[in-house]
Design an enzyme around this catalytic site. Structure first.
Site, PDB file in Angstrom:
ATOM      1  CD  GLU A   1      -2.047   1.882   2.065  1.00 57.18           C
ATOM      2  OE1 GLU A   1      -1.758   2.943   1.491  1.00 57.18           O
ATOM      3  OE2 GLU A   1      -2.240   1.767   3.275  1.00 57.18           O
TER       4      GLU A   1
ATOM      5  CB  CYS B   1      -1.908   6.381   2.236  1.00 57.88           C
ATOM      6  SG  CYS B   1      -3.097   5.650   3.347  1.00 57.88           S
TER       7      CYS B   1
HETATM    8  P1  NDP Z   1       9.474   4.417   3.655  1.00 60.02           P
HETATM    9  O1  NDP Z   1       9.018   3.680   2.471  1.00 60.02           O
HETATM   10  O2  NDP Z   1      10.874   4.885   3.707  1.00 60.02           O
HETATM   11  O3  NDP Z   1       9.246   3.549   4.967  1.00 60.02           O
HETATM   12  C1  NDP Z   1       8.096   2.783   5.184  1.00 60.02           C
HETATM   13  C2  NDP Z   1       8.429   1.645   6.121  1.00 60.02           C
HETATM   14  O4  NDP Z   1       9.405   0.798   5.519  1.00 60.02           O
HETATM   15  C3  NDP Z   1       9.070   2.101   7.425  1.00 60.02           C
HETATM   16  O5  NDP Z   1       8.658   1.251   8.463  1.00 60.02           O
HETATM   17  C4  NDP Z   1      10.537   1.944   7.151  1.00 60.02           C
HETATM   18  O6  NDP Z   1      11.297   1.830   8.334  1.00 60.02           O
HETATM   19  C5  NDP Z   1      10.522   0.659   6.371  1.00 60.02           C
HETATM   20  N1  NDP Z   1      11.700   0.446   5.575  1.00 60.02           N
HETATM   21  C6  NDP Z   1      12.420   1.331   4.877  1.00 60.02           C
HETATM   22  N2  NDP Z   1      13.426   0.716   4.241  1.00 60.02           N
HETATM   23  C7  NDP Z   1      13.343  -0.597   4.552  1.00 60.02           C
HETATM   24  C8  NDP Z   1      14.122  -1.736   4.214  1.00 60.02           C
HETATM   25  N3  NDP Z   1      15.163  -1.661   3.418  1.00 60.02           N
HETATM   26  N4  NDP Z   1      13.742  -2.915   4.732  1.00 60.02           N
HETATM   27  C9  NDP Z   1      12.673  -3.030   5.545  1.00 60.02           C
HETATM   28  N5  NDP Z   1      11.915  -1.969   5.893  1.00 60.02           N
HETATM   29  C10 NDP Z   1      12.252  -0.764   5.402  1.00 60.02           C
HETATM   30  O7  NDP Z   1       8.505   5.570   3.848  1.00 60.02           O
HETATM   31  P2  NDP Z   1       8.586   6.759   4.890  1.00 60.02           P
HETATM   32  O8  NDP Z   1       7.788   6.355   6.044  1.00 60.02           O
HETATM   33  O9  NDP Z   1       9.973   7.199   5.181  1.00 60.02           O
HETATM   34  O10 NDP Z   1       7.911   7.861   4.030  1.00 60.02           O
HETATM   35  C11 NDP Z   1       8.534   8.295   2.850  1.00 60.02           C
HETATM   36  C12 NDP Z   1       7.513   8.661   1.822  1.00 60.02           C
HETATM   37  O11 NDP Z   1       6.659   7.557   1.556  1.00 60.02           O
HETATM   38  C13 NDP Z   1       6.563   9.727   2.243  1.00 60.02           C
HETATM   39  O12 NDP Z   1       7.111  10.978   2.074  1.00 60.02           O
HETATM   40  C14 NDP Z   1       5.412   9.473   1.339  1.00 60.02           C
HETATM   41  O13 NDP Z   1       5.617  10.046   0.095  1.00 60.02           O
HETATM   42  C15 NDP Z   1       5.380   7.995   1.216  1.00 60.02           C
HETATM   43  N6  NDP Z   1       4.401   7.380   2.098  1.00 60.02           N
HETATM   44  C16 NDP Z   1       3.253   6.950   1.569  1.00 60.02           C
HETATM   45  C17 NDP Z   1       2.311   6.391   2.348  1.00 60.02           C
HETATM   46  C18 NDP Z   1       1.086   5.881   1.747  1.00 60.02           C
HETATM   47  O14 NDP Z   1       0.393   5.121   2.395  1.00 60.02           O
HETATM   48  N7  NDP Z   1       0.740   6.253   0.550  1.00 60.02           N
HETATM   49  C19 NDP Z   1       2.447   6.266   3.788  1.00 60.02           C
HETATM   50  C20 NDP Z   1       3.703   6.763   4.279  1.00 60.02           C
HETATM   51  C21 NDP Z   1       4.640   7.262   3.442  1.00 60.02           C
HETATM   52  P3  NDP Z   1      12.186   3.061   8.864  1.00 60.02           P
HETATM   53  O15 NDP Z   1      11.237   4.133   9.191  1.00 60.02           O
HETATM   54  O16 NDP Z   1      12.862   2.494  10.057  1.00 60.02           O
HETATM   55  O17 NDP Z   1      13.123   3.426   7.762  1.00 60.02           O
END
Ligand code: NDP
Length: 675
Positions: free
Chosen positions: A257, A296
């Site tokens: 998602e 989102c």
């Molecule tokens: P990320 O995709 O960076 O992170 C989402 C989740 O994935 C977090 O729990 C993160 O952990 C984890 N994660 C990141 N890298 C890895 C990896 N290599 N292996 C396993 N888990 C990993 O999103 P962000 O939360 O940083 O948000 C960044 C952008 O994503 C936002 O600016 C937005 O544009 C979008 N976003 C979209 C959403 C939606 O539902 N449409 C919701 C949230 C964000 P950790 O935080 O520890 O890095």
């Protein structure tokens, strides 16, 4: 002292060997916690989930698991203020936090209640009716769901640390699959406390829930086809994780998602004097400012008929002018902060990209007047409204998700144009349409449905009760095609099935009845000396049946029934007309008379464990019954489901046959029986 968040692994709270990733307050900029998962044995975490957690959960029925999920929700509600306090550090207003915390608990309550109503008190779930295969009925097929024997790895986004975890955790636990939660670091303190509350509730079996704060190490290397990864976050991370070699090699279920360029459309009928115009303006501003646009499902693109675009811009600007940005702890603040300074940089970068092709008509990208003790330290940003008058020439507004209070208004020429523009988001989680014209609604849904996971039609009739554009609901699916990740979550018990395996099982009715936990046609129907109505709920076994005496239906019965009820339909009363009918070929008994006589044949009249007859389903009148013919009934316990500690629902298969043993009617009768 800065708090060190702990991992919950193999039923114990443990600190990572190094906890050096900071969680920063969105308001003060101070480090409020540190996370780390170094030194954890990720293979052992998966193993504990599978061997201990899964085993414990699979020993429970759907109903027992659902009650456990309800207890988790109650525990969260009882300690919600602890979560509100932590949530304030993430920049959320009280309303934003309510959506996350109480919305999360509410999702568990709904999941629990739907599971107890719609799933059996068993560990196997059947999918659809049985399929007859052999002519003699000795070989049949039945689709069933059984629990996956792996773990649900829930990787969550920062924006809803409670709801985002619980909307996945509820269905997984009800499905009997243990959960490993990996929250986003930026709001991990809220997720960690929520897990503490759930563990403290003491209702989860060992290994059912584990938490990793920090990185997931080599966890992905140890996944198998029995595990599910359910990810929420950016498209970039989704793509990286989805392309992990183990995911492809082992066919690990991967639900994503992710970013979604959601749209809202003002219908062609919604002129400024129509209530829908006002509703649209309010909703666009609400979606921009709730959670500071870090949703989102938030509206990123708002389309209006070309003739109305100026009026829409004016109305939106007037409303946005009332938004007060700042620390939600300060009276009068209506929009909080983004989660971190990094997110401010990210959103500003995306806004500048949009500004490269669209006009900024409200707000300033690089500065904001924020009400806070130290505005410079907080992750504050202004709501930003853009306008692009030639949306087919635009690219960035259809492509870039500025994950903050940012939206772009654009004109469309006609409904087809609006649909095509909305679909340029290449797949979204949610789209809304403001119209009072049902024909517009239908044409829109037919054109846009394939591109959007949820479509909300809002008008003056529904506005008061509408849950709005941006709220995913536990009983409806959440997810969307294409760019939105292609995933599907929740949707009531549909969400449970995502954590189960559907198999086609073939065999004899006797075997398959035992497998499915309910009587299937062709399976033995033992009869005993005791009338089934004299047995309590707990004493009734699927298959137990009663064969009644037969009763002849006379012409007098039909006449009597017709005059008594007033049902004088010609098929029962007019020999000439009935004889001319291609179906009846002469007068026949009323279907309802057959049902009534059937009840008269199988009912045991004295007070007993049957408390009420409360329904009748799947009724078919298969063959007419002529005056002078006789009927008899077989009543069989098909399945059972507890409703309260005192009573349970019994579903009976009822087959009415004539003197030639041909089926004349069949249905399922529902009774409420004393436990
Ligand atoms: P990320 O995709 O960076 O992170 C989402 C989740 O994935 C977090 O729990 C993160 O952990 C984890 N994660 C990141 N890298 C890895 C990896 N290599 N292996 C396993 N888990 C990993 O999103 P962000 O939360 O940083 O948000 C960044 C952008 O994503 C936002 O600016 C937005 O544009 C979008 N976003 C979209 C959403 C939606 O539902 N449409 C919701 C949230 C964000 P950790 O935080 O520890 O890095």
């Amino acid at each position: 002292m800065t708090r060190i968040l702990e991992n919950y692994v193999a039923d114990a709270w443990v600190r990572g060997a190094r906890a050096d990733r900071p969680v920063v307050s969105a308001i003060s900029g101070n480090t409020v916690a540190l996370v780390g998962s170094d030194g954890l044995d990720f293979a052992a975490i998966l193993d504990h989930a599978r061997t201990i957690g899964g085993k414990g959960l699979r020993a429970m029925t759907f109903h027992q698991r659902a009650l456990m999920v309800k207890q988790l929700a109650q525990a969260i509600m009882a300690r919600k203020e602890e979560l509100y306090a932590l949530s304030a550090e993430t920049g959320a207003t009280r309303t934003d936090s309510w959506v996350d915390i109480e919305g999360g608990a509410g999702t568990l309550f709904t999941m629990s209640s739907k599971a107890r109503k719609e799933l059996p008190d068993d560990i196997v779930l059947t999918d659809g009716d049985f399929e007859p295969i052999g002519k003699a009925g000795t070989f049949i097929g039945q689709h069933i769901y059984t629990s996956l024997q792996g773990a649900a790895v829930l990787i969550n986004a920062f924006n809803f640390p409670v709801w985002g975890m619980l909307e996945k955790l509820g269905p997984a636990l009800v499905a009997g699959v243990p959960v490993i939660v990996k929250p986003a670091t930026a709001t991990a303190q809220v997720a960690e406390q929520t897990v503490r509350i759930m563990i403290d509730a003491g209702c989860l079996p060992a290994g059912a829930l584990q938490l990793i704060v920090g990185e997931v190490g080599d966890l992905f290397d140890h996944l198998t086809c029995q595990d599910v990864v359910s990810f929420t976050g950016s498209a970039a991370t989704a793509s990286k994780l989805k392309n992990h070699p183990v995911i492809g090699r082992e066919s690990v279920r991967f639900v994503a998602e992710q970013d979604s360029i959601n749209a809202s459309v003002l219908g062609p009928d919604a002129t400024p004097d129509a209530p829908e115009f006002d509703l649209f303006v309010k909703e666009v501003v609400r979606e921009m400012t709730v959670k500071a646009g870090q949703k989102c499902t938030a509206i990123r693109r708002a389309f209006a008929p070309r003739a109305l675009i100026d009026a829409v811009e004016t109305a939106l600007k007037a409303r946005l002018a009332n938004v007060v940005v700042g620390d939600p702890a300060i009276e009068g603040v209506t929009m909080g902060a983004l989660v971190s300074a990094r997110q401010v940089d990210d959103v500003r970068r995306s806004a500048r990209a949009i500004a490269g092709e669209a006009d900024l008509v409200f707000g300033i990208i690089d500065s904001v007047e924020a009400r806070a003790d130290n505005p410079a330290a907080g992750a504050f940003i202004s709501p930003l409204l853009f306008r692009h008058d030639t949306p087919w020439a635009a690219q960035v507004v259809h492509d870039v998700e500025a994950f903050g209070p940012v939206a772009t208004i654009m004109p469309y020429d006609d409904l087809d144009d609006a649909v095509a523009l909305a679909n340029r988001g290449k797949g979204s989680l949610a789209i809304s349409l403001f119209t009072h014209d049902p024909d517009v609604a239908r044409a829109f849904v037919l054109g846009a449905g394939a591109y959007h996971g949820r479509l909300v039609i809002i008008d003056r009739d529904s506005a008061r009760e509408s849950t709005g554009h941006g709220s995913p609901l536990p009983m409806l699916i959440h997810g969307g095609p294409g760019r939105a990740g292609g995933g599907e979550e929740m949707g009531g018990v549909r969400g449970v099935k995502h954590f189960m395996q559907r198999s086609a099982v073939q065999g004899s009715p006797r075997s398959l009845s035992r497998v499915a936990g309910k009587w299937l046609p062709g399976a033995p129907r033992p009869q005993g000396d005791v009338h089934p109505f004299r047995k309590r709920y707990g004493e009734l076994e699927p298959g137990y049946s009663l064969q009644t005496e037969s009763r002849t239906i006379t012409l007098e019965d039909i006449e009597h029934f017709a005059h008594f009820t007033g049902d004088l339909f010609y098929a029962h009363m007019d020999e000439v007309a009935a004889a001319a009918s291609p179906i009846f070929g002469g007068r026949v008994a009323h279907g309802y008379l057959i049902l009534s006589f059937a009840a008269g044949l199988f009912v045991d009249a004295a007070p007993g464990p049957v408390l009420a007859n409360f329904g009748l389903e799947n009724l078919r009148f298969v063959k007419p019954v002529k005056p002078g013919e006789s009927i008899k009934v077989v009543l069989t316990v098909k399945s059972k489901s507890p409703r309260t500690p005192e009573m349970g629902e019994v579903r009976w298969a009822v087959t009415v046959t004539n003197s030639e043993d041909e089926v004349v009617a069949s249905y399922e009768l529902l009774t409420m029986n004393a436990i």
